[in-house]
Structures are given as C-alpha cells and as structure tokens.
Design a protein around this motif. Sequence first.
Motif, PDB file in Angstrom:
ATOM      1  N   LEU A 146       8.818  -4.897   4.439  1.00 57.03           N
ATOM      2  CA  LEU A 146       7.843  -5.979   4.555  1.00 57.03           C
ATOM      3  C   LEU A 146       6.515  -5.476   5.102  1.00 57.03           C
ATOM      4  O   LEU A 146       5.440  -5.897   4.643  1.00 57.03           O
ATOM      5  CB  LEU A 146       8.395  -7.085   5.459  1.00 57.03           C
ATOM      6  CG  LEU A 146       9.487  -7.986   4.870  1.00 57.03           C
ATOM      7  CD1 LEU A 146      10.031  -8.922   5.949  1.00 57.03           C
ATOM      8  CD2 LEU A 146       8.935  -8.791   3.696  1.00 57.03           C
ATOM      9  N   MET A 147       6.572  -4.578   6.075  1.00 62.83           N
ATOM     10  CA  MET A 147       5.344  -4.025   6.633  1.00 62.83           C
ATOM     11  C   MET A 147       4.597  -3.212   5.586  1.00 62.83           C
ATOM     12  O   MET A 147       3.374  -3.291   5.465  1.00 62.83           O
ATOM     13  CB  MET A 147       5.668  -3.178   7.867  1.00 62.83           C
ATOM     14  CG  MET A 147       6.159  -4.005   9.045  1.00 62.83           C
ATOM     15  SD  MET A 147       6.817  -3.014  10.408  1.00 62.83           S
ATOM     16  CE  MET A 147       5.330  -2.215  10.999  1.00 62.83           C
ATOM     17  N   LEU A 148       5.346  -2.432   4.805  1.00 67.98           N
ATOM     18  CA  LEU A 148       4.721  -1.633   3.752  1.00 67.98           C
ATOM     19  C   LEU A 148       4.068  -2.526   2.704  1.00 67.98           C
ATOM     20  O   LEU A 148       2.922  -2.294   2.288  1.00 67.98           O
ATOM     21  CB  LEU A 148       5.759  -0.725   3.100  1.00 67.98           C
ATOM     22  CG  LEU A 148       5.283   0.107   1.896  1.00 67.98           C
ATOM     23  CD1 LEU A 148       4.146   1.044   2.298  1.00 67.98           C
ATOM     24  CD2 LEU A 148       6.439   0.894   1.303  1.00 67.98           C
ATOM     25  N   GLU A 149       4.787  -3.561   2.266  1.00 72.28           N
ATOM     26  CA  GLU A 149       4.250  -4.448   1.232  1.00 72.28           C
ATOM     27  C   GLU A 149       3.023  -5.204   1.726  1.00 72.28           C
ATOM     28  O   GLU A 149       2.047  -5.376   0.976  1.00 72.28           O
ATOM     29  CB  GLU A 149       5.333  -5.426   0.775  1.00 72.28           C
ATOM     30  CG  GLU A 149       6.458  -4.785  -0.023  1.00 72.28           C
ATOM     31  CD  GLU A 149       5.944  -4.101  -1.284  1.00 72.28           C
ATOM     32  OE1 GLU A 149       5.160  -4.726  -2.020  1.00 72.28           O
ATOM     33  OE2 GLU A 149       6.313  -2.927  -1.515  1.00 72.28           O
ATOM     34  N   SER A 150       3.055  -5.667   2.968  1.00 71.84           N
ATOM     35  CA  SER A 150       1.902  -6.402   3.495  1.00 71.84           C
ATOM     36  C   SER A 150       0.702  -5.475   3.680  1.00 71.84           C
ATOM     37  O   SER A 150      -0.436  -5.849   3.371  1.00 71.84           O
ATOM     38  CB  SER A 150       2.257  -7.101   4.813  1.00 71.84           C
ATOM     39  OG  SER A 150       2.640  -6.168   5.799  1.00 71.84           O
ATOM     40  N   ASN A 151       0.932  -4.254   4.160  1.00 68.42           N
ATOM     41  CA  ASN A 151      -0.167  -3.299   4.319  1.00 68.42           C
ATOM     42  C   ASN A 151      -0.759  -2.915   2.962  1.00 68.42           C
ATOM     43  O   ASN A 151      -1.977  -2.774   2.812  1.00 68.42           O
ATOM     44  CB  ASN A 151       0.309  -2.041   5.052  1.00 68.42           C
ATOM     45  CG  ASN A 151       0.481  -2.265   6.539  1.00 68.42           C
ATOM     46  OD1 ASN A 151      -0.266  -3.022   7.149  1.00 68.42           O
ATOM     47  ND2 ASN A 151       1.472  -1.609   7.129  1.00 68.42           N
ATOM     48  N   SER A 152       0.110  -2.755   1.967  1.00 66.43           N
ATOM     49  CA  SER A 152      -0.360  -2.373   0.636  1.00 66.43           C
ATOM     50  C   SER A 152      -1.190  -3.489   0.006  1.00 66.43           C
ATOM     51  O   SER A 152      -2.272  -3.245  -0.555  1.00 66.43           O
ATOM     52  CB  SER A 152       0.846  -2.041  -0.260  1.00 66.43           C
ATOM     53  OG  SER A 152       0.424  -1.694  -1.567  1.00 66.43           O
ATOM     54  N   GLU A 153      -0.699  -4.723   0.102  1.00 63.55           N
ATOM     55  CA  GLU A 153      -1.463  -5.835  -0.467  1.00 63.55           C
ATOM     56  C   GLU A 153      -2.773  -6.039   0.284  1.00 63.55           C
ATOM     57  O   GLU A 153      -3.802  -6.394  -0.307  1.00 63.55           O
ATOM     58  CB  GLU A 153      -0.636  -7.114  -0.457  1.00 63.55           C
ATOM     59  CG  GLU A 153      -1.327  -8.254  -1.214  1.00 63.55           C
ATOM     60  CD  GLU A 153      -0.533  -9.541  -1.239  1.00 63.55           C
ATOM     61  OE1 GLU A 153      -1.073 -10.538  -1.771  1.00 63.55           O
ATOM     62  OE2 GLU A 153       0.617  -9.568  -0.743  1.00 63.55           O
ATOM     63  N   PHE A 154      -2.741  -5.798   1.590  1.00 63.17           N
ATOM     64  CA  PHE A 154      -3.960  -5.900   2.396  1.00 63.17           C
ATOM     65  C   PHE A 154      -5.069  -5.005   1.834  1.00 63.17           C
ATOM     66  O   PHE A 154      -6.224  -5.419   1.732  1.00 63.17           O
ATOM     67  CB  PHE A 154      -3.640  -5.530   3.844  1.00 63.17           C
ATOM     68  CG  PHE A 154      -4.848  -5.369   4.727  1.00 63.17           C
ATOM     69  CD1 PHE A 154      -5.542  -6.483   5.192  1.00 63.17           C
ATOM     70  CD2 PHE A 154      -5.292  -4.109   5.111  1.00 63.17           C
ATOM     71  CE1 PHE A 154      -6.650  -6.338   6.015  1.00 63.17           C
ATOM     72  CE2 PHE A 154      -6.401  -3.948   5.926  1.00 63.17           C
ATOM     73  CZ  PHE A 154      -7.082  -5.067   6.388  1.00 63.17           C
ATOM     74  N   LEU A 155      -4.709  -3.770   1.459  1.00 61.75           N
ATOM     75  CA  LEU A 155      -5.691  -2.845   0.910  1.00 61.75           C
ATOM     76  C   LEU A 155      -6.383  -3.437  -0.318  1.00 61.75           C
ATOM     77  O   LEU A 155      -7.598  -3.271  -0.499  1.00 61.75           O
ATOM     78  CB  LEU A 155      -5.024  -1.519   0.531  1.00 61.75           C
ATOM     79  CG  LEU A 155      -4.341  -0.724   1.648  1.00 61.75           C
ATOM     80  CD1 LEU A 155      -3.787   0.589   1.098  1.00 61.75           C
ATOM     81  CD2 LEU A 155      -5.285  -0.461   2.800  1.00 61.75           C
ATOM     82  N   ASP A 156      -5.622  -4.116  -1.150  1.00 61.07           N
ATOM     83  CA  ASP A 156      -6.185  -4.694  -2.376  1.00 61.07           C
ATOM     84  C   ASP A 156      -7.035  -5.920  -2.083  1.00 61.07           C
ATOM     85  O   ASP A 156      -8.127  -6.078  -2.632  1.00 61.07           O
ATOM     86  CB  ASP A 156      -5.065  -5.063  -3.347  1.00 61.07           C
ATOM     87  CG  ASP A 156      -4.329  -3.847  -3.884  1.00 61.07           C
ATOM     88  OD1 ASP A 156      -4.978  -2.798  -4.080  1.00 61.07           O
ATOM     89  OD2 ASP A 156      -3.107  -3.940  -4.079  1.00 61.07           O
ATOM     90  N   VAL A 157      -6.536  -6.782  -1.203  1.00 64.12           N
ATOM     91  CA  VAL A 157      -7.228  -8.049  -0.951  1.00 64.12           C
ATOM     92  C   VAL A 157      -8.578  -7.826  -0.268  1.00 64.12           C
ATOM     93  O   VAL A 157      -9.541  -8.547  -0.543  1.00 64.12           O
ATOM     94  CB  VAL A 157      -6.332  -8.990  -0.120  1.00 64.12           C
ATOM     95  CG1 VAL A 157      -7.086 -10.247   0.297  1.00 64.12           C
ATOM     96  CG2 VAL A 157      -5.094  -9.377  -0.930  1.00 64.12           C
ATOM     97  N   VAL A 158      -8.667  -6.814   0.601  1.00 60.34           N
ATOM     98  CA  VAL A 158      -9.955  -6.546   1.264  1.00 60.34           C
ATOM     99  C   VAL A 158     -10.770  -5.502   0.509  1.00 60.34           C
ATOM    100  O   VAL A 158     -11.784  -5.024   0.996  1.00 60.34           O
ATOM    101  CB  VAL A 158      -9.750  -6.096   2.735  1.00 60.34           C
ATOM    102  CG1 VAL A 158      -9.030  -7.166   3.531  1.00 60.34           C
ATOM    103  CG2 VAL A 158      -9.015  -4.753   2.815  1.00 60.34           C
ATOM    104  N   ASN A 159     -10.316  -5.157  -0.702  1.00 59.25           N
ATOM    105  CA  ASN A 159     -11.037  -4.211  -1.557  1.00 59.25           C
ATOM    106  C   ASN A 159     -11.285  -2.863  -0.873  1.00 59.25           C
ATOM    107  O   ASN A 159     -12.408  -2.366  -0.813  1.00 59.25           O
ATOM    108  CB  ASN A 159     -12.373  -4.818  -2.007  1.00 59.25           C
ATOM    109  CG  ASN A 159     -12.182  -5.933  -3.008  1.00 59.25           C
ATOM    110  OD1 ASN A 159     -11.458  -5.795  -3.993  1.00 59.25           O
ATOM    111  ND2 ASN A 159     -12.801  -7.076  -2.736  1.00 59.25           N
TER     112      ASN A 159
END
Length: 370
Positions: A146-159
Amino acid sequence: MTSMKTERYTPACTRAQREVEALIGGVVLKTIGKAAQNIALTKSGLVAKEVYLPQCGYTMYYHEREAVVDGKDKFDQDKRNLNQPTILFFHGITQRSEDLAGFIASLDIPPHVRILCPEQMGHGRDIDNRLRADPDNYTQLPTHHLMLESNSEFLDVVNCSSNTNSFGISLGGAACYYLQHHRPDIIKRTVLVSPAILCCVDKGLVNGIREGTNNFCCFESRHDVKLLMRDLSTGRDDYTREKWDPVPQFFLESVYRQSKKGAPAGHFRALLLNLLANTDSPFSAMKDVDAESHRLVMWPEKDRIINYEEGKRFFEVSSSGGDFASKSSNTVFESIVDCGHIFHSDGRGILDIIKPRMRDYLLDFIQDDM
C-alpha cells in the motif's frame, strides 16, 4: 479471605522529579523546539499540502518547496516538466513530513530544485485526520504494498519529473528503495541510510517486538524511552561509548508524554508487526532486486535497529583494505564508523555526519541546465 489489589507505588520524590523534568522538557519542546521547527520550515521553503490519489482512494499529505528561477515560480503543477530537477525526501517511522525540514534547510539546496516530502500512510496527518477522527473505520493498516502504490501514484498526481533523485532513512530508506525499483522512469539516483529492508532489520529487535520484550518506539514506560535512545546510539549494552545517554534526562519524560498524544496506544506496534509480517515479493527478498539502479548506501557500523552486516549481505558487498564493492555495479556502499542508527557514540546526529556526502550525490542530476 479478602483479596487485595496491589498497585505499583511511585515514591513522592520520584513523582515530583518527573513533574519537574516534564515541565522543563515540555517548555523546551513547546517553546524552543516549536520555534526551531517553525524557523526550519520557513528556511526550507516547505509548504504543507495534500492531494487526492484516485486509484488508491487515499489523500496523501506532503510538504513541497516549488522550484524558483530568478525569483519566479518555475513549476506548472498541471503539466509535467520532464527535466525539472527534483528531490524526494522520505521520513522514518513515527515521523511526520515536516520533521525533515531542519535537515533540508541545512542542505542549502539551490532554489531551482523542486523538493517533495510525502508523508507515509499511518503517520502524521493520516493519524490526525483519519485514525483519531474515526478510529472505528480505520481498519486497514499500512503494508509495504500500500505504501509503494500510494507513493507511486503520488509521483504521477503531482507531476514529478523524470529527473528526480531521492533520499530515505530507516523506514523511509526502504520506501525509497522499493519506489526506485518500481518507478525507474522517474527516480534516477537515491541515497539510502540504514534502509529498513525486511531481511536487514535486526533479528534481536524483531524477536523483541514480537515477544513484547522490546517496545522499541511503542513506549509503555519512561524506561522504554531511555532504552530506545541508547539503542538508537550504539546500543543499550555498549558501555564504551563517549556519550552514554544521547538525550538529556529531562527530555525523556517529555518524549514519553508526547508519545501518548502523537498516536493512539498500540498504533505503531500494530503497524510494525504488520510490516514485519510481509512475505510478498519484492519486499521479502533476501538480496538486492534492483541491481541496475544508481544509489549511495550509507550504513552505521554499530546500528542496532537495521543490521549493518545484513545490509552488506543484501547488497552483496565485499571489503578490501577499508574499501567496499557491491556486486551491483551502480551501488556505492559506505560505512559510518562508531555510529548507531541515529546517534554517533560521541552524541552527534547521523544526519549531520552524512550531510556533505549525500548532498553532493543528491544534487548530481541527469540533466541540470537551469
């Protein structure tokens, strides 16, 4: 026969001493400590933000310093600048994203570099806004996945740009390691300090947490605080070090009392046990699963939390004449002599020791023509 309930008796003099210590430590933490944190945040340029991650269904809290060139905002949040130099910072267990502000400010990172500090699940504002607000519905403890998935999506959402380097220590070091493996399109270089990769966590510590003989950061008594501080140095059993107690006595009482306010009882114990139980790949790997990535690994030789020898085995490090070599050609492994997880034996903090070396490494971007 009448049974009588016995209660632990604390002498009045001890209680009075604790109140004095709590008063002194509390005043220091609330005045000087709070003021220092505010000054650090101002100097670092970090601003508290939040963003919703639709795929994870999760609100990520973070701190950011936007990139500035010639006094003008260089970053457009609605559009990814592929070459924007960016540094990610990952905090350790029980910490909040702003806890790295002082360290970041001291690095004197050029203003054209964007800085992002994501707050990990189960920490900081996740506790404030979800766990405390609605404890009955806070049922899913963070896992490595869950931490990996949230960190990975964070990278995309904040460009986040594809010209990004990253730093992590302890739990943050593990998050940083797995994220670089998962997102090599974005993260190019990392600095890992005692990364809490599962197989590298000290076996004695793991057994102690599971058996209840070592409370680690899940304080149940004032004595637990004292033992943890010694373990964060070169160990509770190392009587040879120069600075026996790295934290003054009057701070311990305040740290203990603050810990009761920081998270509900048992939260971090449950979080730790949940993370330690992970058997999924790649988190359960016994050797480096990301041999091609560029990284600087820095490890205290007397770390009692994340084991130094296990770290060398994981990265397949050999030594000759004081020099280290990893089978992973892009991994640079360096040891920190006479130092524990957070404190050197002379009382210095590990972040002050590693600062010059890691700063040079983090500021080496694949492209930096701004």
